[in-house]
Motif scaffolding. Structure first.
Motif, PDB file in Angstrom:
ATOM      1  N   MET A   1       0.706  -1.326  -0.347  1.00 48.88           N
ATOM      2  CA  MET A   1       0.237  -0.182  -0.263  1.00 48.88           C
ATOM      3  C   MET A   1       0.991   1.196   0.732  1.00 48.88           C
ATOM      4  O   MET A   1       1.935   1.462   0.899  1.00 48.88           O
ATOM      5  N   ILE A   2       0.452   2.182  -0.774  1.00 48.61           N
ATOM      6  CA  ILE A   2       0.825   3.981  -0.599  1.00 48.61           C
ATOM      7  C   ILE A   2       1.030   4.313   0.620  1.00 48.61           C
ATOM      8  O   ILE A   2       0.311   4.354   0.963  1.00 48.61           O
ATOM      9  N   THR A   3       2.110   4.386   1.458  1.00 48.19           N
ATOM     10  CA  THR A   3       2.395   5.880   2.348  1.00 48.19           C
ATOM     11  C   THR A   3       1.889   6.992   2.710  1.00 48.19           C
ATOM     12  O   THR A   3       2.196   7.505   3.481  1.00 48.19           O
ATOM     13  N   ARG A   4       3.914   7.008   0.984  1.00 51.28           N
ATOM     14  CA  ARG A   4       4.162   8.301   1.315  1.00 51.28           C
ATOM     15  C   ARG A   4       3.211   9.492   0.005  1.00 51.28           C
ATOM     16  O   ARG A   4       4.637   8.043  -1.133  1.00 51.28           O
ATOM     17  N   LEU A   5       2.516  10.095  -0.754  1.00 48.16           N
ATOM     18  CA  LEU A   5       2.345  10.334  -1.900  1.00 48.16           C
ATOM     19  C   LEU A   5       3.503  11.560  -2.114  1.00 48.16           C
ATOM     20  O   LEU A   5       2.757  12.766  -1.012  1.00 48.16           O
ATOM     21  N   LEU A   6       4.145  11.964  -3.116  1.00 42.84           N
ATOM     22  CA  LEU A   6       4.624  13.296  -3.900  1.00 42.84           C
ATOM     23  C   LEU A   6       3.758  13.439  -4.876  1.00 42.84           C
ATOM     24  O   LEU A   6       3.925  12.434  -5.532  1.00 42.84           O
ATOM     25  N   VAL A   7       3.061  14.496  -5.050  1.00 37.46           N
ATOM     26  CA  VAL A   7       2.351  14.960  -5.973  1.00 37.46           C
ATOM     27  C   VAL A   7       3.728  15.628  -6.539  1.00 37.46           C
ATOM     28  O   VAL A   7       4.389  17.389  -6.551  1.00 37.46           O
ATOM     29  N   ALA A   8       3.451  15.479  -8.150  1.00 37.89           N
ATOM     30  CA  ALA A   8       4.900  16.527  -8.865  1.00 37.89           C
ATOM     31  C   ALA A   8       4.116  17.543  -9.174  1.00 37.89           C
ATOM     32  O   ALA A   8       4.020  17.485 -10.280  1.00 37.89           O
ATOM     33  N   ASN A   9       3.434  18.430  -8.656  1.00 40.43           N
ATOM     34  CA  ASN A   9       2.466  19.242  -9.930  1.00 40.43           C
ATOM     35  C   ASN A   9       2.781  20.439  -8.704  1.00 40.43           C
ATOM     36  O   ASN A   9       2.764  20.370  -7.467  1.00 40.43           O
ATOM     37  N   ARG A  10       1.343  21.219  -8.576  1.00 44.26           N
ATOM     38  CA  ARG A  10       0.861  21.933  -8.130  1.00 44.26           C
ATOM     39  C   ARG A  10      -0.597  22.961  -7.855  1.00 44.26           C
ATOM     40  O   ARG A  10      -0.850  22.145  -8.465  1.00 44.26           O
ATOM     41  N   GLY A  11      -0.045  24.155  -7.276  1.00 49.03           N
ATOM     42  CA  GLY A  11      -1.459  24.517  -7.240  1.00 49.03           C
ATOM     43  C   GLY A  11      -2.363  23.697  -6.817  1.00 49.03           C
ATOM     44  O   GLY A  11      -2.554  22.950  -5.478  1.00 49.03           O
ATOM     45  N   GLU A  12      -3.924  24.535  -7.444  1.00 51.55           N
ATOM     46  CA  GLU A  12      -5.310  23.539  -6.681  1.00 51.55           C
ATOM     47  C   GLU A  12      -5.449  22.317  -6.914  1.00 51.55           C
ATOM     48  O   GLU A  12      -5.524  21.496  -6.791  1.00 51.55           O
ATOM     49  N   ILE A  13      -4.904  21.587  -8.485  1.00 53.17           N
ATOM     50  CA  ILE A  13      -4.171  19.654  -8.197  1.00 53.17           C
ATOM     51  C   ILE A  13      -3.555  19.037  -7.103  1.00 53.17           C
ATOM     52  O   ILE A  13      -4.203  18.216  -6.722  1.00 53.17           O
ATOM     53  N   ALA A  14      -2.853  19.761  -6.655  1.00 48.65           N
ATOM     54  CA  ALA A  14      -1.849  19.414  -5.333  1.00 48.65           C
ATOM     55  C   ALA A  14      -2.340  19.181  -4.726  1.00 48.65           C
ATOM     56  O   ALA A  14      -3.209  18.222  -3.679  1.00 48.65           O
ATOM     57  N   ARG A  15      -3.543  20.578  -4.027  1.00 44.24           N
ATOM     58  CA  ARG A  15      -4.269  20.440  -2.418  1.00 44.24           C
ATOM     59  C   ARG A  15      -5.760  19.327  -2.898  1.00 44.24           C
ATOM     60  O   ARG A  15      -5.181  18.949  -1.791  1.00 44.24           O
TER      61      ARG A  15
ATOM     62  N   ASP B   1       6.605   7.155  -1.619  1.00 45.32           N
ATOM     63  CA  ASP B   1       7.031   5.705  -2.114  1.00 45.32           C
ATOM     64  C   ASP B   1       6.068   5.627  -3.547  1.00 45.32           C
ATOM     65  O   ASP B   1       6.056   4.019  -3.841  1.00 45.32           O
ATOM     66  N   ALA B   2       5.469   6.645  -3.789  1.00 43.22           N
ATOM     67  CA  ALA B   2       5.066   7.030  -5.020  1.00 43.22           C
ATOM     68  C   ALA B   2       4.867   8.257  -5.436  1.00 43.22           C
ATOM     69  O   ALA B   2       4.769   8.843  -4.732  1.00 43.22           O
ATOM     70  N   VAL B   3       3.816   8.410  -6.144  1.00 43.58           N
ATOM     71  CA  VAL B   3       3.960   9.946  -6.949  1.00 43.58           C
ATOM     72  C   VAL B   3       2.611   9.665  -8.292  1.00 43.58           C
ATOM     73  O   VAL B   3       2.977   8.592  -8.463  1.00 43.58           O
ATOM     74  N   HIS B   4       1.860  11.393  -7.704  1.00 43.92           N
ATOM     75  CA  HIS B   4       1.112  11.397  -8.413  1.00 43.92           C
ATOM     76  C   HIS B   4       0.918  12.553  -9.285  1.00 43.92           C
ATOM     77  O   HIS B   4       1.434  13.298  -9.103  1.00 43.92           O
ATOM     78  N   PRO B   5       1.161  12.805 -10.561  1.00 42.82           N
ATOM     79  CA  PRO B   5       1.657  13.730 -11.258  1.00 42.82           C
ATOM     80  C   PRO B   5       0.533  14.836 -11.696  1.00 42.82           C
ATOM     81  O   PRO B   5       0.831  15.736 -12.194  1.00 42.82           O
ATOM     82  N   GLY B   6      -0.382  14.464 -11.104  1.00 45.40           N
ATOM     83  CA  GLY B   6      -1.530  15.255 -11.081  1.00 45.40           C
ATOM     84  C   GLY B   6      -2.141  15.534 -12.656  1.00 45.40           C
ATOM     85  O   GLY B   6      -2.234  14.560 -13.587  1.00 45.40           O
ATOM     86  N   TYR B   7      -1.805  17.036 -12.789  1.00 43.26           N
ATOM     87  CA  TYR B   7      -2.419  17.078 -14.649  1.00 43.26           C
ATOM     88  C   TYR B   7      -1.654  18.340 -15.337  1.00 43.26           C
ATOM     89  O   TYR B   7      -0.977  19.163 -14.358  1.00 43.26           O
TER      90      TYR B   7
END
Length: 670
Positions: free
Chosen positions: A1-15, A76-82
């Motif tokens: 399972m994902i425990t710590r996620l990095l969002v490779a983006n900014r602003g509204e989509i990161a929030r 341990d995971a990356v979300h790219p946003g848009y």
């Protein structure tokens, strides 16, 4: 399972992603540029890693820097946003190659759909209807056509061309804009369908071969090829909806799609539909789908990324109707060019939730009070979504919330959005991608010109009340009170359109409004005890620093007033206004040379097309200013000679800087 996620983006989509992570108990990591150091998404993350620099190329587009941030933060995971790297197959491969979980479709699917030309060929073989397209401009067989970027989306790099003469420049401009936005300047040409509707289908797939349609969205209201109003469900016949869903699912299966994605179609007036593109990511407009289905699409993304099967086996039922608007920092008085500044107040009354499905009003925002809107990224501030049992109720609620919102410090497209939502044609679902071109009336400001004097009077009275409240002595006396009244109080304001408004008023011994007048560069309105028959009779009911109530011809009108330095923001029953109180004794300023062309906003001079001494004609392109991911052409205002070009290509400028001087009286040097 994902425990710590990095969002490779900014602003509204990161929030937005962080909100779901908090609900699931997943820790969060933000990456940020120097310009975003104090942004809300950075403060909300459990950890944050700086990406040195400001521009996307220096920061959010640097794959190695983002992977290093993941390593340093223990993600341990990356979300790219848009946007940015969201549809970059190399990034997806790099993330998985580093041993991290990629919250998105497989790199092969991204690559297949990321090249729109290859995607069209692949999906045509799967039976999805296509529009004719060309990569060689010499082979274009008819007009109008649309120049499109082969990579990325969001309207970047798009140009409508209606004849052969404009094709070469449109292709060149599209290449530059696409390269700046996506790092890939490849473009192609596609037949343009007049009065087409832009309808997209939300799909989601898991690793076990399930691909489902989660409903569709109508995104036809667009400006500069960028969506500004989206709704779900689209107004469609059931048979057409079924065919659209089937085509979208076929497209997803053709590429082995995993995760959340969107298949976009263009509906012709005759009823045919054609594939436009497939977005291998979450879309900006996903909240309207969440509103009518009750699903959390980010949660589904995370579950699928963890290897779990989809928790649903069929297209979910749709309840009610949802409409979303994109609130952008734009200047209506100057062609809706991107605007910059500090948001002194950002309040939307009645918003029941943020970043989560809700029956009512939902606000997904990248900004808060005090946020600085700069030049490095796009102009979207927030998305406001209204859900209601019916389409008409949703449109009315959304328009009302927007009209009452307090948006102070940065000009926005709010008035345009309200007028679109309240237009009879939108109410009748008569929408297509050319809606704004056919309805120029929706670009009119909400505040009628006749109401401006009352707004200025309210601003003047509030400013006077604020000064009296802080006066060291005799603060209980009415503003401007004298034993022998001779002259009224005079306050001058600069309006958003560049004109000046002068307000003169006099209070009697009881503090009541005895007389007043307001004049501007365009008109003059006067009201006094001697001229009530010719103009509205105004009585002062209440005047405080933040609230003024006027009785206008027997009708009470309340105005909310907010001051930030010399800026005065007034929100009233007719609309909102932003004024700048001018000093009584202005300091002298340097006089600009005749023919000076000034920078409308901070940016970088991308290209200079002329030389000093060159004769130009009115409308000729002098140079291009790049700001907020868009190119802004600077054109010659008149026939003349270029006498100054103080900023070379690559030079940075602030608002108001002289970019060029065109002297109509100057003769070309011999």
């Amino acid at each position: 399972m994902i425990t710590r996620l990095l969002v490779a983006n900014r602003g509204e989509i990161a929030r937005r992603v962080f909100a779901t992570c908090r609900a699931l108990g997943v820790e969060t990591v933000a990456v940020h540029s120097d310009a975003d150091t104090d942004a809300p998404f950075v403060a909300e993350a459990d950890q944050a890693v700086r990406l040195p620099g400001n521009t996307p190329v220096e920061t959010y587009l640097r794959i190695e820097a983002i992977l290093d941030a993941a390593r340093r933060s223990g993600a341990d995971a990356v979300h790219p946003g848009y946007g940015f790297l969201a549809e970059n197959a190399d990034f997806a491969e790099a993330v998985t190659g580093a041993g991290l979980t990629w919250v998105g479709p497989p790199a092969k699917a991204i690559a297949a759909m990321g090249d729109k030309l290859a995607a069209k060929a692949l999906l045509a073989d799967a039976g999805v209807p296509m529009l004719p397209s060309w990569t060689d401009t010499d082979q274009v067989t008819g007009f109008p056509v649309l120049v499109k970027a082969a990579a990325g989306g969001g309207g970047r790099g798009m140009r409508i061309v209606r004849d052969t003469a404009g094709l070469a420049e449109a292709v060149a401009g599209a290449r530059r804009e696409a390269a700046a936005a996506f790092g890939d300047g490849t473009v192609f040409v596609e037949r343009y369908v007049e009065r087409g509707r832009h309808v997209e289908v939300q799909i989601v797939g898991d690793r076990y071969g399930t691909v489902l349609a989660l409903g569709e969205r109508d995104c036809s209201i667009q400006r500069r090829h960028q969506k500004i109003v989206e709704e779900a469900p689209a107004v469609l016949a059931p048979e057409l909806r079924a065919r659209l869903h089937a085509a979208a699912v076929a497209a997803g299966r053709a590429v082995g799609y995993v995760g959340a994605g969107t298949v976009e179609f263009l509906l012709a007036p005759e009823g045919d539909f054609h594939f436009l593109e497939m977005n291998t990511r979450l879309q900006v407009e996903h909240p309207v789908t969440e509103a009518v289905t009750g699903l959390d699409l980010v949660r589904l993304q995370l579950l699928v990324a963890e290897g779990q099967p989809l928790p649903l086996s069929a297209t979910p039922p749709v309840e009610g109707h949802a409409i979303e608007v994109r609130l952008c920092a734009e200047d209506p008085a100057h062609g809706y060019r991107p605007a910059t500044g500090t948001l002194h107040r950002f309040t939307v009354p009645g918003a029941a939730a943020e970043f989560a499905p809700v029956h009512g009003l939902r606000l997904d925002s990248g900004v808060v009070d005090g946020s600085v809107v700069g030049v490095h990224y796009d102009s979207m501030l927030a998305k406001l979504v209204a859900w209601a049992p019916t389409r008409a109720e949703a449109a009315r609620a959304l328009a009302g919330a927007l009209a009452r919102a307090e948006l102070h410090g940065v000009t926005t497209n709010r008035d345009l959005l309200v007028r679109v939502l309240r237009s009879p044609e939108f109410g009748a679902a008569q929408v297509d991608t050319g809606f704004l071109d056919r309805h120029p009336e929706v670009f009119a400001p909400l505040l009628p010109e006749a109401a401006v004097p009352l707004v200025a009077l309210a601003a003047a009275l509030a400013s006077a009340a604020a000064r009296r409240a802080t006066a060291p002595v005799l603060r209980g006396l009415p503003s401007g009170w004298r034993n022998v009244p001779a002259f009224g109080q005079v306050t001058r304001f600069a309006g958003a359109d560049g004109g000046e408004i002068e307000v003169s008023y006099r209070l009697d011994r009881s503090g009541a409004l005895a007389e007043w007048s307001a004049s501007s560069t365009a008109a003059r309105v006067t009201s006094s005890t001697a001229a009530r028959a010719a103009s509205p009779a105004v009585a002062l009911i209440e005047a405080g620093p933040e609230r003024v109530v006027l009785d206008v011809d027997g009708v009470r009108r309340a105005y909310r007033v907010h001051r930030a330095g010399s800026e005065v923001f007034v929100d009233g029953p007719d609309g909102a206004a932003s004024l700048v109180e001018l000093p009584r004794f202005p300091l002298p300023t340097a006089e600009l040379a005749a023919g000076s062309l000034l920078a409308p906003l901070p940016g970088v001079v991308a290209r200079v097309h002329v030389e000093v001494g060159q004769r130009v004609a009115a409308g000729d392109l002098l140079l291009a200013l790049e700001a907020m991911k868009l190119e802004h052409p600077v054109l010659a205002p008149t026939d003349g000679v270029v006498t100054e070009l103080p900023v070379p290509a690559g030079g940075q400028v602030d608002t108001g800087a002289v970019l060029a001087v065109v002297n109509p009286a100057e003769e070309a040097p011999s």
